[in-house]
Structures are given as structure tokens and as C-alpha cells.
Design a protein around this motif. Structure first.
Motif, PDB file in Angstrom:
ATOM      1  N   GLN A   1      -8.887   5.396 -26.950  1.00 42.28           N
ATOM      2  CA  GLN A   1      -9.740   4.558 -26.104  1.00 42.28           C
ATOM      3  C   GLN A   1     -11.186   5.013 -26.109  1.00 42.28           C
ATOM      4  O   GLN A   1     -12.081   4.235 -25.819  1.00 42.28           O
ATOM      5  CB  GLN A   1      -9.253   4.598 -24.657  1.00 42.28           C
ATOM      6  CG  GLN A   1      -7.954   3.877 -24.415  1.00 42.28           C
ATOM      7  CD  GLN A   1      -7.409   4.187 -23.038  1.00 42.28           C
ATOM      8  OE1 GLN A   1      -8.058   4.852 -22.241  1.00 42.28           O
ATOM      9  NE2 GLN A   1      -6.209   3.713 -22.759  1.00 42.28           N
ATOM     10  N   GLY A   2     -11.392   6.288 -26.400  1.00 36.86           N
ATOM     11  CA  GLY A   2     -12.724   6.847 -26.201  1.00 36.86           C
ATOM     12  C   GLY A   2     -12.920   7.125 -24.732  1.00 36.86           C
ATOM     13  O   GLY A   2     -12.056   6.782 -23.915  1.00 36.86           O
ATOM     14  N   PRO A   3     -14.049   7.747 -24.369  1.00 36.61           N
ATOM     15  CA  PRO A   3     -14.274   8.048 -22.951  1.00 36.61           C
ATOM     16  C   PRO A   3     -14.332   6.764 -22.130  1.00 36.61           C
ATOM     17  O   PRO A   3     -14.936   5.779 -22.549  1.00 36.61           O
ATOM     18  CB  PRO A   3     -15.626   8.772 -22.948  1.00 36.61           C
ATOM     19  CG  PRO A   3     -16.235   8.476 -24.252  1.00 36.61           C
ATOM     20  CD  PRO A   3     -15.134   8.192 -25.208  1.00 36.61           C
ATOM     21  N   SER A   4     -13.664   6.781 -20.967  1.00 35.88           N
ATOM     22  CA  SER A   4     -13.561   5.545 -20.192  1.00 35.88           C
ATOM     23  C   SER A   4     -14.768   5.345 -19.282  1.00 35.88           C
ATOM     24  O   SER A   4     -15.023   4.251 -18.836  1.00 35.88           O
ATOM     25  CB  SER A   4     -12.285   5.558 -19.359  1.00 35.88           C
ATOM     26  OG  SER A   4     -12.402   6.522 -18.336  1.00 35.88           O
TER      27      SER A   4
ATOM     28  N   ARG B   1      -3.503  11.369 -26.931  1.00 33.61           N
ATOM     29  CA  ARG B   1      -3.684  10.426 -28.046  1.00 33.61           C
ATOM     30  C   ARG B   1      -4.322   9.126 -27.548  1.00 33.61           C
ATOM     31  O   ARG B   1      -5.235   8.584 -28.162  1.00 33.61           O
ATOM     32  CB  ARG B   1      -2.344  10.137 -28.714  1.00 33.61           C
ATOM     33  CG  ARG B   1      -1.894  11.241 -29.653  1.00 33.61           C
ATOM     34  CD  ARG B   1      -0.839  10.741 -30.625  1.00 33.61           C
ATOM     35  NE  ARG B   1       0.438  10.447 -29.981  1.00 33.61           N
ATOM     36  CZ  ARG B   1       1.324  11.380 -29.619  1.00 33.61           C
ATOM     37  NH1 ARG B   1       1.055  12.647 -29.825  1.00 33.61           N
ATOM     38  NH2 ARG B   1       2.471  11.046 -29.066  1.00 33.61           N
ATOM     39  N   ALA B   2      -3.834   8.647 -26.375  1.00 36.50           N
ATOM     40  CA  ALA B   2      -4.400   7.407 -25.825  1.00 36.50           C
ATOM     41  C   ALA B   2      -5.871   7.594 -25.475  1.00 36.50           C
ATOM     42  O   ALA B   2      -6.702   6.727 -25.729  1.00 36.50           O
ATOM     43  CB  ALA B   2      -3.613   6.985 -24.590  1.00 36.50           C
ATOM     44  N   LEU B   3      -6.196   8.765 -24.910  1.00 30.44           N
ATOM     45  CA  LEU B   3      -7.584   9.024 -24.526  1.00 30.44           C
ATOM     46  C   LEU B   3      -8.484   9.069 -25.747  1.00 30.44           C
ATOM     47  O   LEU B   3      -9.606   8.567 -25.739  1.00 30.44           O
ATOM     48  CB  LEU B   3      -7.687  10.339 -23.750  1.00 30.44           C
ATOM     49  CG  LEU B   3      -7.129  10.337 -22.333  1.00 30.44           C
ATOM     50  CD1 LEU B   3      -7.195  11.724 -21.740  1.00 30.44           C
ATOM     51  CD2 LEU B   3      -7.901   9.367 -21.467  1.00 30.44           C
ATOM     52  N   VAL B   4      -7.977   9.693 -26.833  1.00 28.73           N
ATOM     53  CA  VAL B   4      -8.772   9.763 -28.061  1.00 28.73           C
ATOM     54  C   VAL B   4      -8.996   8.367 -28.608  1.00 28.73           C
ATOM     55  O   VAL B   4     -10.094   8.009 -29.043  1.00 28.73           O
ATOM     56  CB  VAL B   4      -8.062  10.653 -29.098  1.00 28.73           C
ATOM     57  CG1 VAL B   4      -8.760  10.552 -30.449  1.00 28.73           C
ATOM     58  CG2 VAL B   4      -8.030  12.092 -28.639  1.00 28.73           C
TER      59      VAL B   4
ATOM     60  N   ALA C   1      -5.022   6.413 -16.213  1.00 27.68           N
ATOM     61  CA  ALA C   1      -5.987   5.819 -17.143  1.00 27.68           C
ATOM     62  C   ALA C   1      -5.298   5.434 -18.449  1.00 27.68           C
ATOM     63  O   ALA C   1      -5.618   4.423 -19.065  1.00 27.68           O
ATOM     64  CB  ALA C   1      -7.120   6.789 -17.401  1.00 27.68           C
ATOM     65  N   ALA C   2      -4.335   6.276 -18.873  1.00 24.95           N
ATOM     66  CA  ALA C   2      -3.700   6.033 -20.155  1.00 24.95           C
ATOM     67  C   ALA C   2      -2.331   5.378 -20.001  1.00 24.95           C
ATOM     68  O   ALA C   2      -1.757   4.916 -20.981  1.00 24.95           O
ATOM     69  CB  ALA C   2      -3.565   7.345 -20.921  1.00 24.95           C
ATOM     70  N   GLY C   3      -1.811   5.349 -18.788  1.00 23.99           N
ATOM     71  CA  GLY C   3      -0.534   4.697 -18.553  1.00 23.99           C
ATOM     72  C   GLY C   3       0.663   5.492 -19.007  1.00 23.99           C
ATOM     73  O   GLY C   3       1.701   4.914 -19.317  1.00 23.99           O
ATOM     74  N   THR C   4       0.543   6.821 -19.073  1.00 21.26           N
ATOM     75  CA  THR C   4       1.692   7.630 -19.463  1.00 21.26           C
ATOM     76  C   THR C   4       1.601   9.003 -18.810  1.00 21.26           C
ATOM     77  O   THR C   4       0.517   9.498 -18.552  1.00 21.26           O
ATOM     78  CB  THR C   4       1.768   7.802 -20.987  1.00 21.26           C
ATOM     79  OG1 THR C   4       2.741   8.794 -21.275  1.00 21.26           O
ATOM     80  CG2 THR C   4       0.443   8.253 -21.553  1.00 21.26           C
ATOM     81  N   MET C   5       2.771   9.582 -18.553  1.00 20.78           N
ATOM     82  CA  MET C   5       2.791  10.918 -17.955  1.00 20.78           C
ATOM     83  C   MET C   5       2.947  11.999 -19.008  1.00 20.78           C
ATOM     84  O   MET C   5       2.889  13.174 -18.710  1.00 20.78           O
ATOM     85  CB  MET C   5       3.965  11.028 -16.980  1.00 20.78           C
ATOM     86  CG  MET C   5       3.843  10.125 -15.798  1.00 20.78           C
ATOM     87  SD  MET C   5       3.037  10.983 -14.476  1.00 20.78           S
ATOM     88  CE  MET C   5       4.453  11.791 -13.757  1.00 20.78           C
ATOM     89  N   ASN C   6       3.189  11.601 -20.237  1.00 21.63           N
ATOM     90  CA  ASN C   6       3.423  12.577 -21.280  1.00 21.63           C
ATOM     91  C   ASN C   6       2.091  13.064 -21.838  1.00 21.63           C
ATOM     92  O   ASN C   6       1.267  12.271 -22.297  1.00 21.63           O
ATOM     93  CB  ASN C   6       4.247  11.929 -22.397  1.00 21.63           C
ATOM     94  CG  ASN C   6       4.797  12.959 -23.327  1.00 21.63           C
ATOM     95  OD1 ASN C   6       4.066  13.807 -23.799  1.00 21.63           O
ATOM     96  ND2 ASN C   6       6.085  12.907 -23.583  1.00 21.63           N
TER      97      ASN C   6
END
Lengths: 315, 215
Positions: free
Chosen positions: A173-176, A168-171, A157-162
Motif C-alpha cells: 500500500q505504501g505509507p497510508s 507485506r500489505a503495508l509495503v 490498516a492492513a486488515g490482518t493480524m498476522n
């Protein structure tokens, strides 16, 4: 100006220390809630700390046949659990050691700790240790792919494994609001129950030889060794719950290191972990323990859900 | 916001269906069906509020009272009376069933893109989930031996059809919905009686034993 390295070390120590301090409280809180559901009084909330203090003061009793593997087992297990806490964002949307690695390193670290404990349990040659280790590894081998798939679904969803970047990406974007979120959450929740050794997979309160899994593995440990194992297990439990709340409901997590934001994050984190703890308690109180041969079925459900969570993003 | 709630509930229904596939305790399966119906009721209420279609409130109320409360209660009472609580052996093992269901979900989702409304957005997920539920329900019906699980599978299929009707069409006329609801409750009552007759005759809920009745 403080060098970055010191900042990282300081943050890691602080986070690991905080998780270590909070972990026994979570275990006792779940015990207490479970007792209340059974109309019992339950232990006082600080019982986890009393138990650890009592165990640490005792002298370690070790079998004569035990080698250094037996002594090293609990220490490596404990170290792995503590190291894992620095790879996960807890209050701030930054994992202190996120430069070191992401999801794979986290899963690997936890697996390494379990491997150390399982080999240590085999070391004395007692049947209980061997049986417990074999069972624990069986469940772990089934649960690990599901855990990784579930985490990958979020990573996608965020495009990263870290994990730090991920949160940070989830925060941001907000809930998807994608069906994948719920599927992955359901899958990971089952995995958390399996990995932390709770009913319906394992019963943390039993010492009945036929049913115990984790308890059988650590049956021979006493004193400080046992304290390390118990403490590390509690830390792992808190870590899994933290991972769930921060990956699926990162509401309130601090994005900057300010007192106010940190306070809000602490409150939000405590509340969310507490809610999940209630869910774990309810599951534990309303389900019967599964037969060992039925456990793979439960874990395969979570594997299916996690796989679907991943697949549905592409459909 | 409406879209989010709808997707969330639809995903929840899919999760309950998967848990049903992985479950063998009958009580839990019945409760899961109750939760699934409750989510369907929430879907109906959400659409009713969002598109201001008051007749859908009746649908929601019917769904919740009948399918989330009454039918689970009746089925639990049946299970309680006959005293058989577990699905012993399905024709396919649980991991194999799950694999098949994963395939069915993928098929359901792919097929949903063929519909005009199902190509993207909420409609995609609603139709995808509904088709998957439909296929999973049919699959459960053929692989389970216990009569109660077969009833639950039938009801799951019915839930799936309802979900499509709610989410995609402009809704069925109220009289049709009433008719369907009474159909469902009658079907469950009749099947409940049938289950008790089967148990009385064979001392088991295993439907495959019915083939012994052949001359």
C-alpha cells in the motif's frame, strides 16, 4: 527441491541466530551513546559480548532453597524471547513462523517468558525477587493492553493480524499517511521504553534497591543463568525496535530473497534501528526516572494514544 | 504530498497535546508546546508553498519565532525564577483526564464531519484535530491549578484556532494575524507578571488559592 518445512526451519534458525548475535551490540551501542552524551568514553562496542562470555564461563551459584522453578525461569524466558523473534518479519517481509500466529501469539509468547521469570524470582523467597517480580508484573499488566491496541491499530490498516501478511500489505500500500500511524507510533514508543526497562520507567544501570524493577527481579541470578536473562532482555529490546521500524517505516524491507534486496534490507534495517536507538538514548538521557507510582500515568498516556489511533480510523 | 505533510503535522500536534495532559513537569510541558507551535509553523509553510500564498510565509515565521522560541523561552525563564517545577495535583488524576480527553477528541472528530470541508480528506483531519485541541485546551485550563499550565492551555487553544484558520479558510488578512500574534505575546507577558505576583503573595502557583482573597 527443498521441502517447505526445511525452508521454514532454516529461515527461523537463521533469523533467531541473527537476532541473538546482533542483540548485545544494540545494548552496548545505546550504553556507548549515553556515555558520550555525558562526556564519558563508554564501553567498547563489543563489551556486550565480553560480558556474556564472562558470565557463561562462570559456575552458576544458586540458593539452597531454590527449586526447579528457579532453574527453569531464565531458560524459559530465553526460549520465549528467541521464539518470538521467529514471529516477526525482520529483513524479509515474511515472518519465518507466520503460519503459527500473529500479534496475539507474539504478545502471548513474550508474556509467557515474563511469567516464567517472575515466578522464578518468587521461588527463593528473597524479598528482592518478590518485590521486583511484583513491580515488573504491575508495569507489564499496564503496558500489555497498550501494546496490543497499538499493534491492532496497524492491523486494522492492513486488515490482518498476522505480522508477515501485515508488513507485506503495508509495503504494497505504501505509507497510508493517516493520523492513526503517528498516534500508534507515539503510543508504542512509550511502551517499548516501558517494556525494555529504560528511563523514565526503569533504570537499567542501577542497583539501588528503591528504584530497580527488572534488576531486582534477577538480582539473585549469577553466571550462565544471568547471561541467559541478560541476553534474552537484549533480544527483546531489539525485537521491539524491529517491530516498530517494520510496522511504521517498512521502507527498504526485502520482498524477495535475492542477495541484492537482502543487502539493501540489512542496511535499511540497521539504519532504522540505529535511529530509534538514538531516540531511546536521547529520551533516557534527558528525562529523570519517574517514581514508581507515576509510571501508570505515563503508560496510560500511551494507552490513550493507542486507543485513539484505533478509534480515529472509524471517525 | 502536501496533504500527507499536513495530516502528519496535525497528528503530531494532537500527540503533543496528549503528552501535555500526561505530563507534570513544567519544563517538559513548555517544550511540548514549543514543538506543537513548530508543527503549526510547518503547516503554514506547507500551505504557503502548495497554494503559493506568500503572505503565509510571514505567518509561519511569526508562529515559529514567537510561539516556538520566544514564548517558551520566556515561560521557562519565569519557571526558573520562581523555582517551582512541577504541577503538584491537578483536580483530576492523569488517567481520568486522559479518558476525558479521548472523549473530547472523539467529539471533535465527529463534529468536524458536520462542516462542509470537514467531511473527508485533509480537511476532516485538520478540523478534527483542531477541534480536539481546542476542547483539550479548554479542559486543561479548568482542571489544572498552576498558573503556568493554564497559560499553556490558553496558548494551545490559540494554536487550535490558528490551525482551523490556516487549514480551512483562505487565511486571515495579514493585519489580523499580526494583531493576534501581538495579542498573544502581550497576554503571555502580562500573565507571566501575574504568575510572579501570585507566587510572591502565596508562595505557590496554585490558582485555587486566589479564592482566599474573597472577603
Amino acid at each position: 527441491m527443498i521441502p517447505d518445512a526445511f525452508l521454514t526451519i532454516g529461515a527461523s534458525l537463521l533469523q533467531a541466530g541473527g537476532m541473538l548475535a546482533a542483540a548485545p551490540l544494540l545494548r552496548t551501542a545505546i550504553k556507548k551513546m549515553k556515555a558520550r552524551l555525558q562526556n564519558r568514553q563508554g564501553p567498547p562496542l563489543l563489551q556486550g559480548y565480553y560480558d556474556l562470555a564472562k558470565l557463561i564461563r562462570k559456575e552458576p551459584v544458586r540458593s539452597e532453597t531454590a527449586s526447579w522453578v528457579y532453574v527453569a525461569g531464565p531458560r524459559v524466558y530465553f526460549a520465549a524471547a528467541v521464539a518470538a523473534t521467529t514471529l516477526v518479519p525482520v529483513l524479509v517481509a515474511v515472518a519465518p513462523l507466520e503460519a503459527a500466529g500473529g500479534i496475539l501469539l507474539l504478545v502471548g509468547t513474550l508474556a509467557f517468558g515474563r511469567f516464567a521469570l517472575a515466578t522464578a524470582a518468587l521461588d527463593t523467597g528473597s524479598p528482592f525477587g518478590g518485590m521486583g517480580a511484583s513491580r515488573d508484573m504491575t508495569i507489564a499488566a499496564l503496558a500489555e493492553p497498550a501494546l496490543m491496541l497499538g499493534l491492532f491499530a496497524q492491523a486494522l490498516a492492513a486488515g490482518t493480524m498476522n505480522l508477515g501478511v501485515l508488513v507485506r500489505a503495508l509495503v504494497q500500500q505504501g505509507p497510508s499517511w493517516h493520523p492513526s500511524d503517528l498516534l500508534a507510533f507515539a503510543g508504542l514508543f512509550i511502551i517499548v521504553i516501558a517494556e525494555t526497562g529504560r528511563i523514565p520507567v526503569d533504570n537499567p544501570a542501577t542497583h539501588l534497591e528503591l528504584t530497580m524493577i527488572h534488576e531486582a527481579m534477577v538480582l539473585e541470578y549469577a553466571g550462565p543463568d544471568l547471561a541467559l536473562v541478560e541476553w534474552a532482555s537484549a533480544v527483546k529490546e531489539l525485537l521491539y525496535l524491529t517491530l516498530l521500524v517494520n510496522l511504521f517505516m517498512p521502507v527498504g524491507i526485502a520482498t524477495s530473497v535475492e542477495t541484492e534486496a537482502l543487502f539493501v534490507a540489512l542496511m535499511a534495517w540497521t539504519g532504522k534501528v540505529f535511529l530509534l536507538a538514538i531516540a531511546v538514548t536521547v529520551v533516557e538521557s534527558t528525562n529523570a526516572k519517574l517514581r514508581l507510582f507515576r509510571v501508570p500515568e505515563l503508560v496510560s498516556v500511551s494507552l490513550g494514544l493507542a486507543f485513539l489511533a484505533l478509534a480515529i480510523r472509524f471517525l | 504530498m502536501t496533504a500527507n505533510i499536513l495530516i502528519f503535522c496535525a497528528a503530531g500536534m494532537l500527540v503533543t497535546a496528549y503528552l501535555m495532559v500526561g505530563q507534570k513537569a513544567l519544563f517538559t510541558t513548555i517544550r511540548l508546546y514549543g514543538v506543537q507551535s513548530l508543527l503549526l509553523g510547518i503547516v503554514a509553510t506547507t500551505i504557503a508553498i502548495a497554494e503559493s500564498r506568500p503572505e503565509l510565509f510571514v505567518t509561519a515565521a511569526l508562529t515559529v519565532t514567537l510561539k516556538a522560541i520566544l514564548i517558551p523561552w520566556f515561560l521557562m525563564r519565569t519557571v526558573d525564577r520562581i523555582g517551582i517545577h512541577r504541577e503538584i495535583e491537578p483536580f483530576l488524576s492523569v488517567p481520568a483526564s486522559l479518558l476525558v480527553c479521548l472523549g473530547l477528541t472523539v467529539v471533535g472528530y465527529r463534529v468536524s464531519t458536520g462542516f462542509q470541508e470537514g467531511a473527508r480528506g485533509v480537511g476532516h483531519h485538520l478540523i478534527g484535530v483542531a477541534l480536539s485541541l481546542l476542547l483539550i485546551g479548554l479542559f486543561l485550563m479548568v482542571t489544572r491549578k498552576k498558573a503556568i499550565t493554564q497559560i499553556l492551555a490558553l496558548l494551545t487553544v490559540e494554536n487550535a484556532v490558528f490551525l482551523v484558520a490556516l487549514g480551512v479558510t483562505s487565511g486571515m488578512p495579514l493585519i489580523v494575524e499580526l494583531g493576534i500574534s501581538f495579542d498573544v505575546i502581550l497576554a503571555v507577558l502580562v500573565l507571566g507578571v501575574l504568575v510572579r505576583r501570585i507566587v510572591g503573595r502565596f508562595e505557590s502557583m496554585d490558582v485555587s488559592r486566589l479564592s482566599k482573597l474573597k472577603g
